[in-house]
Design an enzyme around this catalytic site. Sequence first.
Site, PDB file in Angstrom:
ATOM      1  N   THR A  57      40.339  30.750 -24.243  1.00 46.56           N
ATOM      2  CA  THR A  57      39.374  30.491 -24.704  1.00 46.56           C
ATOM      3  C   THR A  57      39.854  31.150 -26.508  1.00 46.56           C
ATOM      4  O   THR A  57      38.688  30.680 -27.297  1.00 46.56           O
ATOM      5  CB  THR A  57      37.817  31.524 -24.340  1.00 46.56           C
ATOM      6  OG1 THR A  57      37.801  33.026 -24.467  1.00 46.56           O
ATOM      7  CG2 THR A  57      37.887  30.978 -22.739  1.00 46.56           C
ATOM      8  N   ASP A  58      40.648  32.179 -26.872  1.00 42.38           N
ATOM      9  CA  ASP A  58      40.905  32.106 -28.386  1.00 42.38           C
ATOM     10  C   ASP A  58      41.269  30.940 -28.488  1.00 42.38           C
ATOM     11  O   ASP A  58      41.046  31.085 -29.685  1.00 42.38           O
ATOM     12  CB  ASP A  58      41.571  33.531 -28.427  1.00 42.38           C
ATOM     13  CG  ASP A  58      41.512  33.765 -29.577  1.00 42.38           C
ATOM     14  OD1 ASP A  58      40.746  34.437 -30.413  1.00 42.38           O
ATOM     15  OD2 ASP A  58      42.998  33.635 -30.062  1.00 42.38           O
ATOM     16  N   PHE A 163      -9.567  21.118 -23.634  1.00 37.63           N
ATOM     17  CA  PHE A 163      -9.031  21.682 -22.299  1.00 37.63           C
ATOM     18  C   PHE A 163     -10.072  22.335 -21.382  1.00 37.63           C
ATOM     19  O   PHE A 163     -10.592  22.896 -22.016  1.00 37.63           O
ATOM     20  CB  PHE A 163      -8.400  23.022 -22.070  1.00 37.63           C
ATOM     21  CG  PHE A 163      -7.508  23.228 -21.629  1.00 37.63           C
ATOM     22  CD1 PHE A 163      -6.504  22.026 -20.731  1.00 37.63           C
ATOM     23  CD2 PHE A 163      -7.492  24.730 -20.614  1.00 37.63           C
ATOM     24  CE1 PHE A 163      -5.772  22.040 -19.602  1.00 37.63           C
ATOM     25  CE2 PHE A 163      -6.730  24.414 -19.186  1.00 37.63           C
ATOM     26  CZ  PHE A 163      -5.563  23.302 -18.914  1.00 37.63           C
ATOM     27  N   ARG A 180     -10.201  23.219 -29.326  1.00 36.35           N
ATOM     28  CA  ARG A 180      -9.312  24.232 -29.582  1.00 36.35           C
ATOM     29  C   ARG A 180      -8.236  24.371 -30.816  1.00 36.35           C
ATOM     30  O   ARG A 180      -7.788  23.652 -31.419  1.00 36.35           O
ATOM     31  CB  ARG A 180      -8.861  25.137 -28.458  1.00 36.35           C
ATOM     32  CG  ARG A 180      -7.829  23.840 -27.875  1.00 36.35           C
ATOM     33  CD  ARG A 180      -7.128  24.129 -26.777  1.00 36.35           C
ATOM     34  NE  ARG A 180      -6.393  23.614 -25.847  1.00 36.35           N
ATOM     35  CZ  ARG A 180      -5.433  23.670 -24.965  1.00 36.35           C
ATOM     36  NH1 ARG A 180      -4.905  24.065 -24.097  1.00 36.35           N
ATOM     37  NH2 ARG A 180      -4.768  22.544 -24.645  1.00 36.35           N
ATOM     38  N   ASN A 253       3.137  26.738 -24.821  1.00 37.61           N
ATOM     39  CA  ASN A 253       1.209  27.196 -25.676  1.00 37.61           C
ATOM     40  C   ASN A 253       1.011  28.844 -26.791  1.00 37.61           C
ATOM     41  O   ASN A 253       0.878  29.653 -25.391  1.00 37.61           O
ATOM     42  CB  ASN A 253       0.286  26.946 -24.843  1.00 37.61           C
ATOM     43  CG  ASN A 253      -0.978  26.680 -24.813  1.00 37.61           C
ATOM     44  OD1 ASN A 253      -1.394  26.537 -26.270  1.00 37.61           O
ATOM     45  ND2 ASN A 253      -1.986  25.358 -24.428  1.00 37.61           N
TER      46      ASN A 253
END
Length: 300
Positions: A57-58, A163, A180, A253
Amino acid sequence: MPVVLGPNRYGKAETRLVRVVRDGGVHHIKDVTVGSALSGDMEAVHLTGDNAAVLPTDTQKNTVYAFARKHGVAEIEDFAILLARHYVESQPTVHHARVEIEEHFWDRIPVSEDVAGERGRHSFVRSGREVRTCAVHHDRDGTTTVVSGLRDLVVLNSTDSEFSGFVEDEYTTLPPTKDRVLATAVSARWRHLPGAEAPGTAYGESYDEVRRHLLGAFAETYSLSLQQTLYAMGERVLNAREEVCEVRLAMPNKHHFLVDLTPFGLDNPNEVFHAADRPYGLIEGSVLRDDAPDARFAWE
């Protein structure tokens, strides 16, 4: 009971790279975070500890920096394609490579013409914009899949959202509303049609246009639900951008609750809200062309 090795991969996560392009006295910043994940003929390293098939990985981290110097970093999709193809094509034991990149935007700090002329333009402030993303998969059979995206695109409509008509049971306390605040932090990913990764593809233009259509659909849709808005956003992108075959969206939301000011002798005609942090509703969905090719590894 027999035990076998299942799907596996390994790589280098969150390699931070900042590249400065010096165009005389005018500098440009490219700030990205790169992740790579490789899979293939890796059974021996798991079962016996034999590392003969393993690209460290290096080394993957060093490849990112070396490619940034050799090839530059223009569009993040193009840079990810270069890296993914290199890992597969240079290593016989690597059969599949996934490269993910996030781009963090910087804005240039304006300076006077006198200062700019004397000292150049090299000052930046971290942008308040969203994070641009991409994920590229490349397979030994030559298949390349490109998924572009963004996250943390925070948007709000102060009206034109309601809603109501939802299921109510003995635990429902939420009242229906015809007006809303609708707010969300959009995470979107869109899959390019096969072949869209060909040289010369304008990923930057595609990103800007997809972002514009996402915002346009959010602003121009009278929302009866966040689900409806999600679909409208994906549909608009697909109708406008022929290079895109699927859009996936995740939209929390961000609830804004009207504050009851009657204890203080005040009315509240939809003006003062409490912006709730959590819990929040989370709406997720995909919109795709009915003839979209198989996604294969695209969303993994």
